[in-house]
Enzyme design. Structure first.
Site, PDB file in Angstrom:
ATOM      1  N   CYS A 229       0.769  -1.388   0.075  1.00 11.02           N
ATOM      2  CA  CYS A 229      -0.198   0.013   0.021  1.00 11.02           C
ATOM      3  C   CYS A 229       0.964   1.169  -0.041  1.00 11.02           C
ATOM      4  O   CYS A 229       1.621   1.681  -0.854  1.00 11.02           O
ATOM      5  CB  CYS A 229      -0.926  -0.019   1.020  1.00 11.02           C
ATOM      6  SG  CYS A 229      -2.353   1.248   1.040  1.00 11.02           S
TER       7      CYS A 229
ATOM      8  N   HIS B  56      -3.774  -5.084   0.245  1.00  8.68           N
ATOM      9  CA  HIS B  56      -3.434  -5.465   1.162  1.00  8.68           C
ATOM     10  C   HIS B  56      -3.456  -6.790   1.234  1.00  8.68           C
ATOM     11  O   HIS B  56      -4.268  -7.419   1.832  1.00  8.68           O
ATOM     12  CB  HIS B  56      -4.132  -5.036   2.702  1.00  8.68           C
ATOM     13  CG  HIS B  56      -4.001  -3.657   2.762  1.00  8.68           C
ATOM     14  ND1 HIS B  56      -2.985  -3.209   3.600  1.00  8.68           N
ATOM     15  CD2 HIS B  56      -4.350  -2.429   2.362  1.00  8.68           C
ATOM     16  CE1 HIS B  56      -2.871  -1.775   3.681  1.00  8.68           C
ATOM     17  NE2 HIS B  56      -3.895  -1.424   3.073  1.00  8.68           N
TER      18      HIS B  56
ATOM     19  N   GLU C 106      -2.329  -8.969   3.243  1.00  8.55           N
ATOM     20  CA  GLU C 106      -2.748  -9.418   4.736  1.00  8.55           C
ATOM     21  C   GLU C 106      -4.021  -9.333   5.045  1.00  8.55           C
ATOM     22  O   GLU C 106      -4.435  -9.850   6.263  1.00  8.55           O
ATOM     23  CB  GLU C 106      -1.788  -8.655   5.714  1.00  8.55           C
ATOM     24  CG  GLU C 106      -2.132  -7.315   6.201  1.00  8.55           C
ATOM     25  CD  GLU C 106      -1.732  -6.341   5.120  1.00  8.55           C
ATOM     26  OE1 GLU C 106      -1.569  -6.570   4.124  1.00  8.55           O
ATOM     27  OE2 GLU C 106      -1.824  -4.921   5.407  1.00  8.55           O
TER      28      GLU C 106
END
Lengths: 195, 486
Positions: free
Chosen positions: A76, A176, A178
């Site tokens: 990001c 993202h 994650e």
């Protein structure tokens, strides 16, 4: 070993949780001297570019990062900081990927929040085994405009922007991983497997 | 595929084409830079500029206007029109122009092309080809000696050209769309083909993309309103489905009716369940939000973050930067700020500045009154008399990243979201809107997205009671052409 750079911009918990799930050995580091030669580096980031660059400069990371030869993943804001310049508070960035970080056009809602598809433009280790056009989770008001030769993936949000890029050992993803469910974990796992 | 809006410059002005009257080029009131700004706002990332005066006299003249766009707006541009000399091309390329477009001079001056590609790289040069009946039209060259496509390709390859702009309208002047057959020949030969001419509809653009064109130049159709630029750019962002859980002391409360979960009231188990069902995001609201329970809530947030890897928002009683910091550090992605945003609007700004707009969700309780919709607080007991639309605009200014819009009128009715309210707010602010309150059926979600302009839709008891499964809901929405992540 994965090292997560902690420069005080945003929480690292999500990245740590994801690495935990993958069973990876990881640590967070606050000083450039802590970078291990054999480590793979994750460079997360949320928040504003100006503030982040200030912190990177103060901590010495700004000088160190461009010299690294470790596999390096900017997430990001971490990807945006790899560019040369960001329109967000007119910030000079790390200049690793020659390109600029620009604001989305007014024709779309800003920030972009949610799941969007990534069209794979170039085969690479990072997307190994991931289906083309997979959904990843995005939260961004700015995007990196990078030269075609560095583009790994593209995403459409009122324009086609670079959602994944690579230059030498430096990878950047605008989304993202994650926070992108199983598919995101797979991508992170691919990064962890890089040598 | 790259979309390149065209800007034609005459006499320093932009050729302004009044509706349906392309030949009327007498009004130059629109400055090229303003046209460029407009295109950029609509999503353009690359512009095609033609110096029409330059084309006429054989050397570029409108440098000032071109550099203004390329340098000041920092946008990629390709420029054509009268570039026939090395010095002219060099001047443009060294002053912010990404690519120069050369026309038929390539057959006359192969040495010029070679020199430019060698010096600047072949991604900085494009050759514009006017084709007719499978042959190259060369103006001012030997008109009787038309070149066949295979010969052009040979020549271009020798010159190491990669980018070609093809204008090829089978029936000249009929605007029947580009000739895909010839585009295909060039694509297959390894060229990056930019289609120009004859692009008059969205359909033409789609066809060019299907033919694997690299880009598409749109001029006339844009000015005539046949194509709206913003519609040329895809938007694949999926609409989000968000289950919301009310938390009281580590328990999900209200309307829980799960039989297959060991402990239906356990937020962590429920979060995992929803995540596996395909929920795009989750929201947890601490409904008691007392100081002593705050600590428990933070540990819960931490536990949730360890167990799911989709984004989630937390809310309830957030009143200080410390609250926000603690919740984000525990692993939440966003915080929902409710009534405190009304009494302390500066707080919204502080949170946005410190943690970024992306993590600030403003939750608004709206109720219809004779004045429109007004913001209520204290669970709907107090009318603040503040207009909802104005308040949403104010929140956008202060740095909110998203609006969670609750309707006190439809809450609990199961008769659908307040679509009119959604419409009013989503058209007034440029922020993502989460529809909330009133979901009773899959059709309600469709209406919120399609008619209300919502970007996400939230439901609690409808999901908790298992009356509607997220998997089924997503299938239904997909069938109804809503962009949904499956």
């Amino acid at each position: 070993m994965i090292q997560i750079i902690d420069y005080g911009a945003g929480n690292l918990k999500s990245v740590a949780c994801a690495l935990e799930k993958l069973g990876q050995d990881y640590q967070t580091i606050k000083y450039p001297e802590e970078i291990a030669d054999s480590a793979k580096i994750i460079f997360p980031g949320v928040g504003a570019a100006g503030n982040a660059m200030r912190k990177l400069t103060e901590s010495g990371f700004a000088a160190k990062i461009p010299q690294l030869r470790n596999p390096f993943l900017g997430i990001c804001l971490g990807m945006q900081l790899l560019s040369g310049f960001s329109e967000e508070s007119e910030t000079t960035c790390l200049g690793i990927i020659n390109g600029q970080t620009k604001r989305f056009p007014e024709s779309v809602k800003i920030p972009q929040i949610g799941w969007n598809r990534v069209k794979i433009k170039k085969d690479c280790d990072l997307f190994q085994g991931l289906p083309d056009d997979s959904y990843f989770y995005f939260v961004n008001s700015y995007y990196v405009s990078a030269p075609e030769k560095f583009v790994l993936g593209e995403t459409s949000y009122g324009l086609d922007f670079v959602s994944a890029c690579k230059k030498m050992n430096f990878y950047g993803v605008q989304f993202h991983p994650e926070k992108s469910g199983d598919i995101g974990l797979k991508l992170l796992n691919n990064f962890c497997k890089l040598c | 595929m790259l979309i390149l809006p065209a800007i034609d410059i005459i006499n320093g002005g932009c050729v302004r084409l009044t509706k349906g009257n392309y030949s009327e080029v007498s009004k130059y009131s629109l400055k090229p830079i303003d046209a460029a700004k407009k295109f950029i706002n609509e999503g353009a990332t690359f512009l095609h500029i033609v110096d029409l005066d330059g084309a006429k006299i054989g050397r570029p003249v409108n440098y000032k206007q071109i550099f203004e766009i390329a340098k000041d707006l920092k946008i990629d541009v390709q420029v054509g029109g009268g570039i026939r000399k090395y010095t002219d091309a060099k001047f443009l390329l060294e002053n912010g122009v990404r690519r120069v477009v050369l026309g038929t001079s390539f057959v006359e001056k192969p040495a010029l092309i070679s020199r430019l590609t060698k010096e600047f790289g072949n991604d900085r040069i494009a050759i514009s080809l006017d084709l007719k009946n499978g042959k190259l039209m060369t103006k001012g060259w030997n008109k009787n000696n038309l070149i066949n496509i295979p010969d052009i390709i040979d020549l271009l390859k020798k010159l190491q050209i990669v980018y070609v702009i093809i204008t090829d309208v089978e029936k000249d002047g009929m605007l029947e769309g580009p000739n895909l057959k010839n585009i295909n020949i060039f694509v297959k030969s390894g060229f990056k083909v930019i289609v120009a001419g004859g692009v008059t509809s969205k359909n033409d653009i789609d066809n060019a993309e299907k033919a694997f064109a690299y880009g598409c130049i749109i001029g006339k159709a844009l000015y005539e309103g046949k194509i709206e630029l913003r519609q040329c750019f895809k938007n694949n962002l999926a609409k989000r489905i968000i289950p919301c859980m009310d938390i009281d002391n580590w328990r999900v409360v209200k309307g829980i009716n799960f039989q297959n979960l060991k402990d239906a009231g356990d937020p962590v188990a429920l979060a995992k369940f929803y995540s596996e069902m395909g929920a795009d995001e989750l929201i947890f609201l601490d409904i008691t939000a007392t100081i002593e329970k705050r600590k428990t809530f933070c540990s819960l947030v931490s536990k949730i973050a360890e167990n799911i890897n989709i984004p989630f928002t937390v809310g309830g009683g957030i009143r200080s930067l410390e609250d926000v910091s603690r919740l984000l550090n525990s692993g939440a992605d966003k915080v929902a700020i409710c009534s405190y945003a009304l009494t302390n609007p500066e707080f919204v700004k502080e949170v946005a500045t410190k943690f970024g707009a992306q993590c600030v969700v403003i939750s608004i309780d709206a109720k219809k009154t004779e004045k429109g919709w007004e913001v209520y607080i204290n669970g709907g007991r107090i009318n603040t008399k503040i207009d909802v639309v104005e308040f949403a605009k104010e929140m956008q200014k202060l740095g909110a990243g998203e609006i969670l819009l609750n309707s006190l009128d439809s809450d609990g009715t199961k008769k659908g979201y307040d679509v009119e309210l959604l419409k009013a707010v989503s058209s007034a602010v440029n922020l993502p809107i989460i529809a909330s309150s009133g979901a009773g059926s899959e059709e309600d979600f469709l209406k919120a997205f399609r008619d209300g302009g919502a970007d996400a839709a939230l439901a609690a008891s409808l999901f908790h009671s298992k009356k509607l499964l997220i998997t089924d809901l997503k299938k239904y929405l997909l069938k109804n052409n809503v962009t949904i992540r499956i």
